[in-house]
Write a protein that holds these residues in place. Structure first.
Motif: not given
Length: 181
Positions: A83-91
């Motif tokens: 499961i690749p990491p994805v940036p959290d726009d809310c964080a």
């Protein structure tokens, strides 16, 4: 803080001396450097988060990875390799809040991408060496500060972070540097 002793059956514990950072995730590849034969991960551009995963995959046994925080703050932990990491726009673009992530920040823990308050204040100190112990057989992750002997551990839900696991380091929006020892 859990005070379980370190694993005592040292014949079955693999100390990982050849771990390297293999994949970098950041909106700007010029914001980070891999140094020291891909064993040092450095964020040089403030205001951008970055993360790196290790080259090895872990599915069985007990593995210890030694990490030193050279500068700044970092998140130390594991995640599911599948499961690749994805940036959290809310964080603010953080990668440690993505699903399948488990580990420790300076004042918080992450369980499956969800932060929880950490029992200790400022467990991380620049220059200190930390051991991440991945116990795949018992689905546990332990962090030990070698300098202070403080430690904490957590259970990893393999339904949310399926095997294989990989080392996961997140650097915040400030300059920071982490080295594998």
């Amino acid at each position: 803080m859990i005070s379980n002793p370190l694993s005592t059956n040292y014949d079955l514990v693999n100390t990982v001396n050849d771990e390297k950072f293999t994949q970098i995730y950041t909106p700007d590849q010029g914001a980070v450097h891999l140094l020291n034969n891909e064993r040092t991960f450095k964020n040089i551009k403030p205001m951008l988060c970055a993360c790196a995963v290790g080259v090895h995959s872990y599915s069985t046994g007990i593995h210890r990875i030694r990490v030193r925080i050279d500068n700044g703050n970092a998140f130390l932990g594991i995640r599911s390799r599948s499961i690749p990491p994805v940036p959290d726009d809310c964080a603010a673009g953080r990668y440690d809040s993505s699903p399948a992530t488990y580990g420790w920040g300076n004042t918080f823990c992450i369980f499956n991408g969800t932060p929880r308050e950490f029992q200790r204040n400022h467990m991380y100190r620049c220059g200190d060496v930390y051991v991440l112990e991945l116990n795949c057989d018992e689905h546990r992750l332990t962090m030990i500060n070698e300098n202070t002997k403080e430690q904490d551990d957590m259970e990893v839900d393999v339904s949310s972070a399926p095997f294989p696991w990989c080392l996961f380091i997140h650097l915040p929006r400030t300059t920071a540097q982490v080295s594998l020892i």
